[in-house]
Design a protein around this motif. Structure first.
Motif, PDB file in Angstrom:
ATOM      1  N   VAL A  95      -8.241  10.756   5.758  1.00  0.00           N
ATOM      2  CA  VAL A  95      -9.020  10.156   4.673  1.00  0.00           C
ATOM      3  C   VAL A  95      -8.446   8.794   4.312  1.00  0.00           C
ATOM      4  N   ALA A  96      -7.111   8.700   4.302  1.00  0.00           N
ATOM      5  CA  ALA A  96      -6.475   7.413   4.026  1.00  0.00           C
ATOM      6  C   ALA A  96      -6.843   6.384   5.095  1.00  0.00           C
ATOM      7  N   CYS A  97      -6.921   6.809   6.349  1.00  0.00           N
ATOM      8  CA  CYS A  97      -7.327   5.895   7.426  1.00  0.00           C
ATOM      9  C   CYS A  97      -8.765   5.406   7.216  1.00  0.00           C
ATOM     10  N   VAL A  98      -9.651   6.297   6.787  1.00  0.00           N
ATOM     11  CA  VAL A  98     -11.042   5.905   6.533  1.00  0.00           C
ATOM     12  C   VAL A  98     -11.105   4.886   5.395  1.00  0.00           C
ATOM     13  N   ILE A  99     -10.349   5.142   4.325  1.00  0.00           N
ATOM     14  CA  ILE A  99     -10.353   4.226   3.174  1.00  0.00           C
ATOM     15  C   ILE A  99      -9.762   2.878   3.546  1.00  0.00           C
ATOM     16  N   VAL A 100      -8.637   2.890   4.274  1.00  0.00           N
ATOM     17  CA  VAL A 100      -8.017   1.626   4.709  1.00  0.00           C
ATOM     18  C   VAL A 100      -8.959   0.875   5.634  1.00  0.00           C
ATOM     19  N   GLY A 101      -9.641   1.562   6.518  1.00  0.00           N
ATOM     20  CA  GLY A 101     -10.599   0.905   7.407  1.00  0.00           C
ATOM     21  C   GLY A 101     -11.738   0.257   6.629  1.00  0.00           C
ATOM     22  N   ALA A 102     -12.244   0.953   5.614  1.00  0.00           N
ATOM     23  CA  ALA A 102     -13.322   0.386   4.798  1.00  0.00           C
ATOM     24  C   ALA A 102     -12.844  -0.833   4.017  1.00  0.00           C
ATOM     25  N   ILE A 103     -11.630  -0.762   3.494  1.00  0.00           N
ATOM     26  CA  ILE A 103     -11.067  -1.910   2.765  1.00  0.00           C
ATOM     27  C   ILE A 103     -10.860  -3.092   3.691  1.00  0.00           C
ATOM     28  N   LEU A 104     -10.343  -2.849   4.895  1.00  0.00           N
ATOM     29  CA  LEU A 104     -10.118  -3.931   5.852  1.00  0.00           C
ATOM     30  C   LEU A 104     -11.425  -4.612   6.246  1.00  0.00           C
ATOM     31  N   VAL A 105     -12.466  -3.827   6.472  1.00  0.00           N
ATOM     32  CA  VAL A 105     -13.753  -4.405   6.852  1.00  0.00           C
ATOM     33  C   VAL A 105     -14.362  -5.151   5.663  1.00  0.00           C
ATOM     34  N   GLY A 106     -14.225  -4.609   4.463  1.00  0.00           N
ATOM     35  CA  GLY A 106     -14.815  -5.226   3.279  1.00  0.00           C
ATOM     36  C   GLY A 106     -14.150  -6.531   2.893  1.00  0.00           C
ATOM     37  N   THR A 107     -12.856  -6.636   3.098  1.00  0.00           N
ATOM     38  CA  THR A 107     -12.124  -7.846   2.702  1.00  0.00           C
ATOM     39  C   THR A 107     -11.988  -8.838   3.841  1.00  0.00           C
ATOM     40  N   ALA A 163      -9.978  -8.784   6.481  1.00  0.00           N
ATOM     41  CA  ALA A 163      -8.535  -9.022   6.560  1.00  0.00           C
ATOM     42  C   ALA A 163      -8.175  -9.771   7.828  1.00  0.00           C
ATOM     43  N   PRO A 164      -7.058 -10.547   7.758  1.00  0.00           N
ATOM     44  CA  PRO A 164      -6.602 -11.208   8.986  1.00  0.00           C
ATOM     45  C   PRO A 164      -6.144 -10.148   9.998  1.00  0.00           C
ATOM     46  N   LEU A 165      -6.255 -10.474  11.256  1.00  0.00           N
ATOM     47  CA  LEU A 165      -5.924  -9.565  12.365  1.00  0.00           C
ATOM     48  C   LEU A 165      -6.759  -8.282  12.327  1.00  0.00           C
ATOM     49  N   LEU A 166      -8.000  -8.417  11.897  1.00  0.00           N
ATOM     50  CA  LEU A 166      -8.901  -7.264  11.848  1.00  0.00           C
ATOM     51  C   LEU A 166      -9.091  -6.651  13.225  1.00  0.00           C
ATOM     52  N   TRP A 167      -9.074  -7.448  14.269  1.00  0.00           N
ATOM     53  CA  TRP A 167      -9.216  -6.959  15.633  1.00  0.00           C
ATOM     54  C   TRP A 167      -8.053  -6.050  16.035  1.00  0.00           C
ATOM     55  N   LEU A 168      -6.905  -6.188  15.348  1.00  0.00           N
ATOM     56  CA  LEU A 168      -5.757  -5.332  15.653  1.00  0.00           C
ATOM     57  C   LEU A 168      -5.766  -4.077  14.774  1.00  0.00           C
ATOM     58  N   TRP A 169      -6.034  -4.236  13.483  1.00  0.00           N
ATOM     59  CA  TRP A 169      -5.942  -3.127  12.545  1.00  0.00           C
ATOM     60  C   TRP A 169      -7.089  -2.132  12.675  1.00  0.00           C
TER      61      TRP A 169
END
Length: 118
Positions: A37-49, A51-57
């Motif tokens: 669940v934490a991975c899903v939330i972090v993924g949603a936050i990364l896509v929404g913001t 984030a730099p290095l999105l292709w890696l994270w």
């Protein structure tokens, strides 16, 4: 034949109960699904913001979302291996070296000859 010394069975040698094993597996499963669940939330936050290095994270988070449920199910269904019976290994009869075998050899064995012709 010399008798082996009696060794009492200790309660500390006993394996964990089935209920304790099930409870620990359930806790491990819930913890791993919490990480998912934490991975899903972090993924949603990364896509929404954006984030730099999105292709890696993003692939790392997606890998966590895919692998963690698979591992959680495997570990939740895994039980410790069954032990051999404790007494079987302690009190196994040792064959004596000076006792001859009980079976007869081919020379000593009485045999019956069956002839086809009368």
């Amino acid at each position: 034949m010399k008798r082996q010394a009696y060794r009492p069975i200790l309660i500390t040698d006993a394996s964990r109960s089935q209920d304790d094993q099930l409870t620990s597996r359930q806790r491990r499963y819930v913890a791993m699904m919490g990480v998912r669940v934490a991975c899903v939330i972090v993924g949603a936050i990364l896509v929404g913001t954006r984030a730099p290095l999105l292709w890696l994270w993003l692939p790392l988070v997606a890998l966590g979302m895919v692998l963690i449920p698979w591992l959680a199910v495997l570990l939740a269904n895994d039980r410790p291996p069954k032990e051999q019976h404790r007494l079987a290994s302690r009190y196994r009869a040792q064959p004596a070296a000076d006792v001859p075998p009980r079976s007869l050899t081919t020379e000593e064995a009485p045999h019956k000859v069956i002839d086809a012709e009368p």
